[in-house]
Design a protein around this motif. Sequence first.
Motif, mmCIF file in Angstrom:
data_model
loop_
_atom_site.group_PDB
_atom_site.id
_atom_site.type_symbol
_atom_site.label_atom_id
_atom_site.label_comp_id
_atom_site.label_asym_id
_atom_site.label_seq_id
_atom_site.Cartn_x
_atom_site.Cartn_y
_atom_site.Cartn_z
ATOM 1 N N ILE A 1 -2.063 -78.329 -37.691
ATOM 2 C CA ILE A 1 -1.630 -78.173 -38.553
ATOM 3 C C ILE A 1 -1.963 -77.764 -39.547
ATOM 4 C CG2 ILE A 1 0.125 -79.372 -40.090
ATOM 5 C CD1 ILE A 1 -0.967 -82.283 -37.951
ATOM 6 N N ILE A 2 -0.901 -76.262 -40.549
ATOM 7 C CA ILE A 2 -1.277 -75.356 -41.334
ATOM 8 C C ILE A 2 -1.284 -76.310 -42.815
ATOM 9 C CG2 ILE A 2 -2.035 -73.615 -39.419
ATOM 10 C CD1 ILE A 2 0.982 -72.487 -40.832
ATOM 11 N N ASP A 3 0.226 -76.660 -42.607
ATOM 12 C CA ASP A 3 0.110 -77.567 -44.401
ATOM 13 C C ASP A 3 1.523 -78.631 -43.458
ATOM 14 O OD1 ASP A 3 3.357 -77.585 -45.715
ATOM 15 O OD2 ASP A 3 1.794 -75.701 -46.847
ATOM 16 N N GLU A 4 1.177 -80.048 -44.157
ATOM 17 C CA GLU A 4 1.741 -80.922 -43.906
ATOM 18 C C GLU A 4 1.778 -81.052 -42.525
ATOM 19 O OE1 GLU A 4 5.204 -81.571 -46.241
ATOM 20 O OE2 GLU A 4 4.349 -81.102 -47.751
ATOM 21 N N ASP A 5 3.889 -81.068 -41.753
ATOM 22 C CA ASP A 5 3.752 -81.527 -40.430
ATOM 23 C C ASP A 5 3.625 -80.516 -39.772
ATOM 24 O OD1 ASP A 5 6.169 -81.106 -41.939
ATOM 25 O OD2 ASP A 5 6.451 -82.973 -40.724
ATOM 26 N N ILE A 6 3.374 -78.933 -40.458
ATOM 27 C CA ILE A 6 4.042 -77.952 -40.033
ATOM 28 C C ILE A 6 2.624 -76.554 -38.781
ATOM 29 C CG2 ILE A 6 4.377 -75.401 -40.136
ATOM 30 C CD1 ILE A 6 6.286 -77.452 -41.099
ATOM 31 N N ARG A 7 2.791 -76.884 -37.653
ATOM 32 C CA ARG A 7 1.687 -76.425 -36.492
ATOM 33 C C ARG A 7 1.870 -75.167 -36.669
ATOM 34 N NH1 ARG A 7 -1.088 -81.122 -34.596
ATOM 35 N NH2 ARG A 7 -0.458 -82.380 -34.529
ATOM 36 N N ARG A 8 1.400 -74.253 -36.041
ATOM 37 C CA ARG A 8 0.538 -73.014 -35.673
ATOM 38 C C ARG A 8 0.825 -72.366 -34.156
ATOM 39 N NH1 ARG A 8 -2.193 -69.107 -38.874
ATOM 40 N NH2 ARG A 8 -3.536 -69.369 -37.763
ATOM 41 N N ILE B 1 4.048 -69.258 -34.322
ATOM 42 C CA ILE B 1 5.351 -69.681 -34.611
ATOM 43 C C ILE B 1 4.961 -71.063 -35.142
ATOM 44 C CG2 ILE B 1 7.039 -70.795 -32.334
ATOM 45 C CD1 ILE B 1 6.523 -67.710 -32.508
ATOM 46 N N LEU B 2 5.732 -70.920 -35.852
ATOM 47 C CA LEU B 2 5.497 -72.178 -37.141
ATOM 48 C C LEU B 2 6.491 -73.425 -36.718
ATOM 49 C CD1 LEU B 2 4.994 -70.675 -40.014
ATOM 50 C CD2 LEU B 2 3.367 -71.132 -39.462
ATOM 51 N N HIS C 1 5.363 -62.153 -38.665
ATOM 52 C CA HIS C 1 4.314 -61.595 -38.640
ATOM 53 C C HIS C 1 2.776 -62.620 -39.125
ATOM 54 C CE1 HIS C 1 1.769 -57.972 -38.945
ATOM 55 N NE2 HIS C 1 2.554 -57.539 -37.414
ATOM 56 N N CYS C 2 1.585 -62.052 -38.893
ATOM 57 C CA CYS C 2 0.291 -63.411 -39.146
ATOM 58 C C CYS C 2 0.250 -62.301 -40.862
ATOM 59 C CB CYS C 2 -0.951 -63.267 -38.263
ATOM 60 S SG CYS C 2 -0.604 -64.374 -37.160
ATOM 61 N N SER C 3 0.216 -61.278 -40.912
ATOM 62 C CA SER C 3 0.244 -59.991 -41.732
ATOM 63 C C SER C 3 0.824 -60.219 -43.507
ATOM 64 C CB SER C 3 -0.630 -59.024 -42.073
ATOM 65 O OG SER C 3 0.868 -58.087 -41.464
ATOM 66 N N ARG C 4 2.097 -61.274 -43.054
ATOM 67 C CA ARG C 4 3.409 -61.398 -43.588
ATOM 68 C C ARG C 4 2.853 -62.627 -44.776
ATOM 69 N NH1 ARG C 4 9.385 -62.358 -42.057
ATOM 70 N NH2 ARG C 4 9.997 -62.048 -44.213
ATOM 71 N N GLU C 5 3.135 -62.088 -45.666
ATOM 72 C CA GLU C 5 3.191 -63.662 -46.515
ATOM 73 C C GLU C 5 3.104 -64.897 -46.238
ATOM 74 O OE1 GLU C 5 5.347 -65.159 -51.072
ATOM 75 O OE2 GLU C 5 5.920 -63.254 -50.643
ATOM 76 N N PRO C 6 1.645 -65.653 -46.630
ATOM 77 C CA PRO C 6 1.714 -66.881 -46.459
ATOM 78 C C PRO C 6 2.485 -67.493 -47.132
ATOM 79 C CG PRO C 6 -0.008 -66.110 -47.151
ATOM 80 C CD PRO C 6 0.358 -65.113 -47.597
ATOM 81 N N GLY C 7 3.783 -68.716 -46.600
ATOM 82 C CA GLY C 7 4.512 -70.092 -47.202
ATOM 83 C C GLY C 7 6.090 -69.383 -47.089
ATOM 84 N N TYR C 8 6.697 -68.050 -46.520
ATOM 85 C CA TYR C 8 7.503 -67.452 -46.951
ATOM 86 C C TYR C 8 8.440 -68.373 -46.493
ATOM 87 C CZ TYR C 8 8.048 -65.620 -42.904
ATOM 88 O OH TYR C 8 8.062 -65.107 -41.475
#
Length: 96
Positions: free
Chosen positions: A51-58, A68-69, A84-91
């Motif tokens: 889990i990377i954020d609340e209930d979002i997994r990667r 894949i989120l 893409h893993c170098s993209r702005e996080p959280g967009y």
Amino acid sequence: MKYVFHPEALAEYAEAVEYYTQQRIEVAQAFIDAVENAVYRIRESPTRWQIIDEDIRRCLTQKFPYGILYTIEPDYILILAVMHCSREPGYWKNRR
């Protein structure tokens, strides 16, 4: 388990395929295979990935710098981003 792409995730996926198609069709097919493999792994064991954020997994793809989120909904898996893993996080956070 059934899965559904968020419309913006599907657009990201299509854009990435188009980018790799311009490089070489074989690279584009390898990218498609990597994403399909990641989705298959998610469907087989949705709680396996962190889990990377609340209930979002990667789940990371193999050979390509993409994640894949997704969330696990009661009746399906919702794919929120093909990121893409170098993209702005959280967009992708407004895609719920």
